[in-house]
Design an enzyme around this catalytic site. Structure first.
Site, PDB file in Angstrom:
ATOM      1  CG  ASN A   1      -0.155  -0.088   2.662  1.00 27.03           C
ATOM      2  OD1 ASN A   1       0.775  -0.710   2.618  1.00 27.03           O
ATOM      3  ND2 ASN A   1      -1.082   0.256   3.380  1.00 27.03           N
TER       4      ASN A   1
ATOM      5  CD  GLU B   1       2.040  -0.389  10.272  1.00 23.66           C
ATOM      6  OE1 GLU B   1       0.707  -0.622  10.604  1.00 23.66           O
ATOM      7  OE2 GLU B   1       2.577   0.178   9.530  1.00 23.66           O
TER       8      GLU B   1
ATOM      9  CB  CYS C   1      -1.942  -0.139   8.605  1.00 22.88           C
ATOM     10  SG  CYS C   1      -1.121  -1.439   7.573  1.00 22.88           S
TER      11      CYS C   1
ATOM     12  CD  GLU D   1       8.401   0.357  10.694  1.00 21.68           C
ATOM     13  OE1 GLU D   1       9.280   0.574   9.884  1.00 21.68           O
ATOM     14  OE2 GLU D   1       7.110  -0.282  10.583  1.00 21.68           O
TER      15      GLU D   1
END
Length: 496
Positions: free
Chosen positions: A166, A264, A298, A475
């Site tokens: 994505n 993640e 996400c 992150e």
């Protein structure tokens, strides 16, 4: 070649010239050992437009070996010199931004405007970690006048990066840049749907001065490339972005080697709108939260948790705006781009069709569509599902498409309970004019990051990651560097 010229070339002749088609290993584009190829597709046209290397465990072995050979020298390079290479990388990304954005749009289906933003964000990421490279410092410890005790931060070694489809370039950058800044070497595996910009980034890094073997990219499927990479005994850390199911498999594969991981994973993030909120700001935030990148994010704000007093007005206004959004091929700069694959379109459509069958009200959208100019592509209308109960699958499960599910609540306590009412905990948005309410809710909502009065607030400086099934580790920001360093403590007696 200008962006407009690249777009004209693509629509006139189909493929673009000079796209990468091999792995990038040890400083050079390298054919797959088995010499196999696979196709990458343009989602906006629903057709293949390029082929690339289909790797396997043999290619992973070569890439990891190259990264391991390069590790010692790279890890011991003067940190400011590493930072200078990352800074030159940022400059090259900006110099080649047009081509990167066109390729990103073609490969992923997102709009060119969104792809341009991703490219700018990738350059900013390398800027940020270029500045961090010479600021990784240890501590000293007061254990008495007869001793010297200190710590240093060392690179963990070879790192693996599993990159999703994505946000191919920006997710690659946010993992690779801090790893390189910390002195680690990299083997990256981009999603098989979107391999191209990761390969282009590896080439840019090499041209910016990165030594051979420090950053390697191997393309192919998750089974044939991803699995042997995360299970490789010479990989000391894995950064993974993707689904919960695959993330669990990554942890299991890394466990026998006691390899650290950052995960993640998915999200079902709430946007909470209280009755006193600025509705204009909330509407803009909600539209971006769920329809940017066709909802394939996400951290998308896929649930609207709204107080009853403003529910109807807000949904009516959102439905009007959502229905006016125009889908289309990404290179034509539409409002909403394509879904990434035919299989993913089936998944998104299946959720909405099942919701209709259960009697859930459709306030906007609710159907497949196509690029209006060509009649092709994998598109789904911006959709709003209204007055959904907490246990419904469209509330509990990640759809990963342009589908907003609305939950109506009464008061702050009920809003927090609804926000926390799934197995995910990636991000949350809050809209209210009341400062105390906003910060109580930010405290009580279980999420790795909370936005107040602006969804997607923040940037590369702000740590990002999830709780619960949304994963662990962070992150972005200086926090990201922790994943790529290990602390060594030294204590020395200095008196006789």
């Amino acid at each position: 070649m200008t962006t407009d010229a690249l777009i004209a070339e693509y629509f006139a002749s189909g493929p673009l010239q000079g796209l990468p088609q091999d792995h990038f290993i040890d400083g050079a584009f390298t054919r797959a050992v088995a010499n196999r190829k696979m196709d990458t597709f343009d989602p906006g046209a629903a057709r293949a437009f390029h082929s690339f290397a289909a790797g396997d465990a043999n290619d992973i072995d070569h890439a990891v070996a190259a990264a391991k050979r390069a590790q010692r020298a790279w890890g011991r390079m003067k940190p400011s010199a590493r930072g200078a290479i990352l800074q030159r990388t940022a400059q090259l990304i900006r110099a080649e931004a047009g081509r990167l954005a066109v390729v990103e749009s073609l490969d992923s289906g997102k709009t060119l405007t969104e792809a341009e933003g991703d490219v700018a964000g990738a350059a900013r990421c390398f800027d940020y970690y270029a500045g961090a490279a010479d600021k990784l410092q240890g501590d000293s410890f007061p254990i008495g006048a007869d001793y010297v005790a200190f710590s240093s931060q060392e690179p963990v070694g070879v790192t693996a990066h599993i990159i999703p489809w994505n946000y191919p370039l920006s997710t690659a950058a946010r993992g690779i840049a801090p790893a390189l800044a910390a002195g680690c070497t990299v083997v990256a595996k981009p999603a098989e749907q979107t391999p191209l910009t990761a390969l282009m980034l590896a080439d840019i890094l090499y041209r910016a001065g990165l030594p051979a073997g420090v950053c390697n990219v191997v393309t192919g499927t998750g089974i044939e490339v991803g699995s042997p990479l995360v299970a490789h005994p010479d990989v000391r850390h894995v950064t993974f972005t993707g689904s919960v199911r695959t993330g669990i498999g990554v942890m299991q594969a890394a466990a026998p080697n006691v390899t650290s991981v950052v995960l993640e994973l998915g999200g079902k993030s709430p946007v909470v709108v209280m009755a006193d909120a600025n509705l204009e700001a909330a509407i803009e935030g909600i539209l971006g939260a769920i329809y940017e990148n066709a909802g394939q994010i996400c951290s998308a704000g896929s649930r609207l948790v709204v107080e009853r007093a403003v529910h109807q007005e807000l949904v009516d206004r959102l439905a009007t705006r959502a229905s006016a959004l125009k889908p289309g091929h990404g290179l034509r700069r539409p409002d909403v781009g394509a879904l990434n694959s035919a299989a993913h379109l089936e998944k998104v459509a299946g959720y909405v069709e099942a919701a209709k069958a259960r009697g859930i009200a459709i306030a906007a959208g609710g159907a497949r569509t196509v690029d209006p100019q060509s009649g092709q592509g994998w598109f789904f209308q911006p959709t709003i599902l209204d007055k959904v109960t907490p246990e419904d699958p469209v509330i509990q499960e990640e759809i990963f498409g342009p589908v907003l599910s609305v939950q109506v609540v009464d008061g702050e306590e009920e809003a927090v309970a609804a926000a926390n009412g799934t197995s995910f905990g990636l991000v949350a948005g809050i809209y209210t004019r009341d400062f105390a309410t906003a910060h109580r809710m930010a405290r009580d909502i279980d999420a790795g990051q909370v936005y107040i009065n602006e969804y997607f607030a923040g940037g590369i400086e702000v740590p990002f990651g999830g709780n619960k099934l949304s994963g662990f580790g962070r992150e972005k920001g200086l926090e990201a560097l922790r994943s790529y360093t290990r602390v060594k403590s030294v204590a020395a007696k200095i008196s006789e």
